[in-house]
Design a protein around this motif. Sequence first.
Motif, PDB file in Angstrom:
ATOM      1  N   GLY A 121       0.612  -1.086  -0.093  1.00  0.00           N
ATOM      2  CA  GLY A 121       0.130   0.067  -0.333  1.00  0.00           C
ATOM      3  C   GLY A 121       0.834   1.055  -0.128  1.00  0.00           C
ATOM      4  N   ARG A 122       1.596   1.225   0.915  1.00  0.00           N
ATOM      5  CA  ARG A 122       2.763   1.765   0.994  1.00  0.00           C
ATOM      6  C   ARG A 122       3.235   2.743  -0.710  1.00  0.00           C
ATOM      7  NH1 ARG A 122       7.115   0.233   5.577  1.00  0.00           N
ATOM      8  NH2 ARG A 122       5.430   0.799   7.247  1.00  0.00           N
ATOM      9  N   ALA A 123       3.187   2.126  -1.800  1.00  0.00           N
ATOM     10  CA  ALA A 123       3.861   2.529  -2.773  1.00  0.00           C
ATOM     11  C   ALA A 123       2.634   2.413  -3.947  1.00  0.00           C
ATOM     12  CB  ALA A 123       4.381   1.352  -3.896  1.00  0.00           C
ATOM     13  N   VAL A 124       1.263   2.068  -3.678  1.00  0.00           N
ATOM     14  CA  VAL A 124       0.394   2.746  -4.295  1.00  0.00           C
ATOM     15  C   VAL A 124      -0.679   4.169  -4.275  1.00  0.00           C
ATOM     16  CG1 VAL A 124      -2.468   2.329  -4.557  1.00  0.00           C
ATOM     17  CG2 VAL A 124      -0.742   0.324  -3.592  1.00  0.00           C
ATOM     18  N   ARG A 125      -0.135   5.083  -5.625  1.00  0.00           N
ATOM     19  CA  ARG A 125      -0.594   6.564  -6.304  1.00  0.00           C
ATOM     20  C   ARG A 125      -1.925   6.602  -6.071  1.00  0.00           C
ATOM     21  NH1 ARG A 125       1.858   9.505 -10.704  1.00  0.00           N
ATOM     22  NH2 ARG A 125      -0.077   8.564 -11.628  1.00  0.00           N
ATOM     23  N   ASP A 126      -2.710   5.599  -6.311  1.00  0.00           N
ATOM     24  CA  ASP A 126      -4.025   5.921  -6.462  1.00  0.00           C
ATOM     25  C   ASP A 126      -5.485   4.560  -7.222  1.00  0.00           C
ATOM     26  OD1 ASP A 126      -4.218   6.397  -9.549  1.00  0.00           O
ATOM     27  OD2 ASP A 126      -3.377   8.364  -9.477  1.00  0.00           O
ATOM     28  N   LEU A 127      -5.839   4.162  -6.771  1.00  0.00           N
ATOM     29  CA  LEU A 127      -6.736   3.050  -7.059  1.00  0.00           C
ATOM     30  C   LEU A 127      -7.931   3.196  -7.888  1.00  0.00           C
ATOM     31  CD1 LEU A 127      -6.811   1.267  -3.657  1.00  0.00           C
ATOM     32  CD2 LEU A 127      -5.258   1.140  -5.972  1.00  0.00           C
ATOM     33  N   VAL A 128      -8.518   2.237  -9.017  1.00  0.00           N
ATOM     34  CA  VAL A 128      -9.937   2.261  -8.912  1.00  0.00           C
ATOM     35  C   VAL A 128     -10.658   1.038  -8.650  1.00  0.00           C
ATOM     36  CG1 VAL A 128     -11.153   2.680 -10.498  1.00  0.00           C
ATOM     37  CG2 VAL A 128      -9.202   3.954 -10.879  1.00  0.00           C
ATOM     38  N   VAL A 129     -11.685   1.305  -8.118  1.00  0.00           N
ATOM     39  CA  VAL A 129     -12.667   0.070  -7.560  1.00  0.00           C
ATOM     40  C   VAL A 129     -13.807   0.214  -8.018  1.00  0.00           C
ATOM     41  CG1 VAL A 129     -10.878  -0.045  -5.438  1.00  0.00           C
ATOM     42  CG2 VAL A 129     -13.031   1.256  -5.452  1.00  0.00           C
ATOM     43  N   LEU A 130     -14.267  -0.980  -8.327  1.00  0.00           N
ATOM     44  CA  LEU A 130     -16.015  -0.725  -8.784  1.00  0.00           C
ATOM     45  C   LEU A 130     -16.425  -1.555  -7.310  1.00  0.00           C
ATOM     46  CD1 LEU A 130     -18.494  -1.124 -10.570  1.00  0.00           C
ATOM     47  CD2 LEU A 130     -17.313  -4.427 -10.752  1.00  0.00           C
ATOM     48  N   LEU A 188     -18.366   2.680 -10.036  1.00  0.00           N
ATOM     49  CA  LEU A 188     -16.678   3.210 -10.191  1.00  0.00           C
ATOM     50  C   LEU A 188     -16.219   4.182  -8.866  1.00  0.00           C
ATOM     51  CD1 LEU A 188     -15.531   2.761 -13.765  1.00  0.00           C
ATOM     52  CD2 LEU A 188     -15.208   0.602 -12.023  1.00  0.00           C
ATOM     53  N   ARG A 189     -15.446   3.917  -8.288  1.00  0.00           N
ATOM     54  CA  ARG A 189     -14.192   4.941  -7.284  1.00  0.00           C
ATOM     55  C   ARG A 189     -13.335   5.063  -7.701  1.00  0.00           C
ATOM     56  NH1 ARG A 189     -15.664   6.078  -0.883  1.00  0.00           N
ATOM     57  NH2 ARG A 189     -14.269   8.090  -1.158  1.00  0.00           N
ATOM     58  N   ARG A 190     -12.866   6.005  -7.548  1.00  0.00           N
ATOM     59  CA  ARG A 190     -11.066   6.440  -7.839  1.00  0.00           C
ATOM     60  C   ARG A 190     -10.595   7.113  -5.808  1.00  0.00           C
ATOM     61  NH1 ARG A 190      -6.662   7.341 -11.206  1.00  0.00           N
ATOM     62  NH2 ARG A 190      -8.326   7.004 -13.111  1.00  0.00           N
ATOM     63  N   TYR A 191      -9.996   6.295  -5.951  1.00  0.00           N
ATOM     64  CA  TYR A 191      -9.081   6.808  -4.402  1.00  0.00           C
ATOM     65  C   TYR A 191      -8.034   7.390  -4.815  1.00  0.00           C
ATOM     66  CZ  TYR A 191     -12.678   3.938  -1.666  1.00  0.00           C
ATOM     67  OH  TYR A 191     -13.028   3.123  -0.511  1.00  0.00           O
ATOM     68  N   GLU A 192      -7.198   8.398  -4.073  1.00  0.00           N
ATOM     69  CA  GLU A 192      -5.934   8.694  -3.854  1.00  0.00           C
ATOM     70  C   GLU A 192      -5.405   7.258  -2.543  1.00  0.00           C
ATOM     71  OE1 GLU A 192      -4.300  10.837  -5.562  1.00  0.00           O
ATOM     72  OE2 GLU A 192      -5.985  11.375  -6.797  1.00  0.00           O
ATOM     73  N   GLY A 193      -4.690   6.944  -3.174  1.00  0.00           N
ATOM     74  CA  GLY A 193      -3.473   6.300  -2.192  1.00  0.00           C
ATOM     75  C   GLY A 193      -3.409   6.927  -0.357  1.00  0.00           C
ATOM     76  N   SER A 194      -3.083   8.230  -0.578  1.00  0.00           N
ATOM     77  CA  SER A 194      -3.380   8.734   0.568  1.00  0.00           C
ATOM     78  C   SER A 194      -4.606   8.853   1.695  1.00  0.00           C
ATOM     79  CB  SER A 194      -2.686   9.977   0.930  1.00  0.00           C
ATOM     80  OG  SER A 194      -3.638  10.661  -0.499  1.00  0.00           O
ATOM     81  N   GLU A 195      -6.338   8.376   0.879  1.00  0.00           N
ATOM     82  CA  GLU A 195      -7.335   7.867   1.395  1.00  0.00           C
ATOM     83  C   GLU A 195      -7.059   6.653   1.963  1.00  0.00           C
ATOM     84  OE1 GLU A 195     -11.060   9.663  -0.944  1.00  0.00           O
ATOM     85  OE2 GLU A 195      -8.924   9.498  -2.597  1.00  0.00           O
ATOM     86  N   ILE A 196      -6.445   6.047   1.516  1.00  0.00           N
ATOM     87  CA  ILE A 196      -6.457   4.608   2.386  1.00  0.00           C
ATOM     88  C   ILE A 196      -5.909   4.608   3.294  1.00  0.00           C
ATOM     89  CG2 ILE A 196      -6.638   1.516   1.865  1.00  0.00           C
ATOM     90  CD1 ILE A 196      -6.945   2.942  -1.299  1.00  0.00           C
ATOM     91  N   THR A 235      -6.444  -3.563   4.800  1.00  0.00           N
ATOM     92  CA  THR A 235      -6.672  -1.540   3.977  1.00  0.00           C
ATOM     93  C   THR A 235      -8.122  -1.395   4.539  1.00  0.00           C
ATOM     94  OG1 THR A 235      -7.973  -3.028   2.612  1.00  0.00           O
ATOM     95  CG2 THR A 235      -5.346  -2.469   2.475  1.00  0.00           C
ATOM     96  N   SER A 236      -8.737  -0.169   4.472  1.00  0.00           N
ATOM     97  CA  SER A 236      -9.566   0.073   4.992  1.00  0.00           C
ATOM     98  C   SER A 236     -10.598   0.193   3.636  1.00  0.00           C
ATOM     99  CB  SER A 236      -9.566   1.682   5.142  1.00  0.00           C
ATOM    100  OG  SER A 236      -9.110   3.363   4.187  1.00  0.00           O
ATOM    101  N   LEU A 237     -10.397  -0.039   2.935  1.00  0.00           N
ATOM    102  CA  LEU A 237     -11.318  -0.445   1.638  1.00  0.00           C
ATOM    103  C   LEU A 237     -12.482  -1.094   2.207  1.00  0.00           C
ATOM    104  CD1 LEU A 237      -8.755  -1.682  -0.903  1.00  0.00           C
ATOM    105  CD2 LEU A 237      -9.817   0.161  -1.725  1.00  0.00           C
ATOM    106  N   VAL A 275     -10.865  -4.282  -6.153  1.00  0.00           N
ATOM    107  CA  VAL A 275      -9.703  -3.434  -7.440  1.00  0.00           C
ATOM    108  C   VAL A 275      -9.847  -3.514  -8.648  1.00  0.00           C
ATOM    109  CG1 VAL A 275      -7.034  -2.888  -7.322  1.00  0.00           C
ATOM    110  CG2 VAL A 275      -8.289  -3.101  -4.882  1.00  0.00           C
ATOM    111  N   LEU A 276      -9.944  -2.513  -9.573  1.00  0.00           N
ATOM    112  CA  LEU A 276      -9.688  -2.449 -10.872  1.00  0.00           C
ATOM    113  C   LEU A 276      -8.515  -2.093 -11.377  1.00  0.00           C
ATOM    114  CD1 LEU A 276     -13.243  -1.570 -12.607  1.00  0.00           C
ATOM    115  CD2 LEU A 276     -12.020  -4.037 -11.603  1.00  0.00           C
ATOM    116  N   GLU A 277      -7.992  -1.659 -10.710  1.00  0.00           N
ATOM    117  CA  GLU A 277      -6.639  -0.330 -11.178  1.00  0.00           C
ATOM    118  C   GLU A 277      -5.884   0.185 -10.008  1.00  0.00           C
ATOM    119  OE1 GLU A 277      -8.251   1.693 -15.016  1.00  0.00           O
ATOM    120  OE2 GLU A 277      -7.243   3.054 -14.871  1.00  0.00           O
ATOM    121  N   ALA A 278      -4.229   0.082 -10.552  1.00  0.00           N
ATOM    122  CA  ALA A 278      -3.460   0.302  -9.720  1.00  0.00           C
ATOM    123  C   ALA A 278      -2.707   1.422 -10.479  1.00  0.00           C
ATOM    124  CB  ALA A 278      -2.864  -0.368  -8.591  1.00  0.00           C
ATOM    125  N   THR A 279      -1.886   2.569  -9.653  1.00  0.00           N
ATOM    126  CA  THR A 279      -1.122   3.052 -10.257  1.00  0.00           C
ATOM    127  C   THR A 279       0.512   3.226  -9.097  1.00  0.00           C
ATOM    128  OG1 THR A 279      -2.529   4.512 -11.024  1.00  0.00           O
ATOM    129  CG2 THR A 279      -0.184   5.403 -10.949  1.00  0.00           C
TER     130      THR A 279
END
Length: 199
Positions: free
Chosen positions: A44-53, A59-67, A74-76, A82-86
């Motif tokens: 999680g420390r390396a996650v910049r953002d996520l797209v989840v369904l 769909l919802r986009r999270y900044e890594g820092s929001e989680i 995790t607070s997911l 999780v569909l996408e991760a940057t």
Amino acid sequence: MLLARLVNEALKSSFAGLECCVGIPGTVGGAISMDAGTRHEWIGRAVRDLVVLDPGRGLRRYEGSEIEWGYRHTSLGPSEIVLEATFELESGVKEAIGREMDDRLRRRRQSQPAGKATCGSVFRNPGDRSSGELIESCGLKGFRVGGAQVSEVHSNFIVNVGGASAADVVAVMRHVHDEVLARQGVDLQPEVKLLGFAS
Ligand SMILES: Cc1cc2nc3c(=O)[nH]c(=O)nc-3n(C[C@H](O)[C@H](O)[C@H](O)COP(=O)(O)OP(=O)(O)OC[C@H]3O[C@@H](n4cnc5c(N)ncnc54)[C@H](O)[C@@H]3O)c2cc1C
């Protein structure tokens, strides 16, 4: 995507930040949902953002820092897929990253039952204590029900030594849990998720 492929791609591109994920089986989505890694470092420390369904919500986009990220936490929400991760990684020196990954893999192979059928670490480490050491201190190394056995190499792993059913594995887990509670006063919590059994 398999986590091993992501780790390998990072190494090939000389990006540091995913060394703690080397040797962990499964997918990137599974690793993010469990915040996979070691006891002190996690993906999680390396996650910049996520797209989840979230089924039914979209769909919802999270900044890594929001989680909230933590040791296998995790607070997911449980229904969020999780569909996408940057990832935000650091430029590094390929040889140094490769050496670090090799060292970690070597330590993993020395301390865990490599190549055996297991589901990984069974119980979370309670605080600063090690579940493996607690289990071993109760004389449970090698304890067996049917084909499921507490590993001789690392007591926090249960190995399928031949024909183990899920019920065998759960029976070993329950016995280990109850013995550690009775003898050491520690209420071990599973790291693995049980499907079809009350936890
Ligand atoms: C030999 C061995 C060693 C291991 N060592 C480690 C270790 O050192 N560190 C560590 O952290 N873990 C370790 N593990 C556990 C490993 O991290 C998990 O098994 C893996 O991360 C789960 O990923 P998966 O894709 O297989 O997910 P699954 O096992 O299929 O699912 C695991 C959980 O993640 C959820 N999930 C899966 N995909 C998604 C998604 N896309 N979006 C949202 N939720 C999802 C599932 O619903 C489930 O709740 C080890 C396991 C083994 C077998």
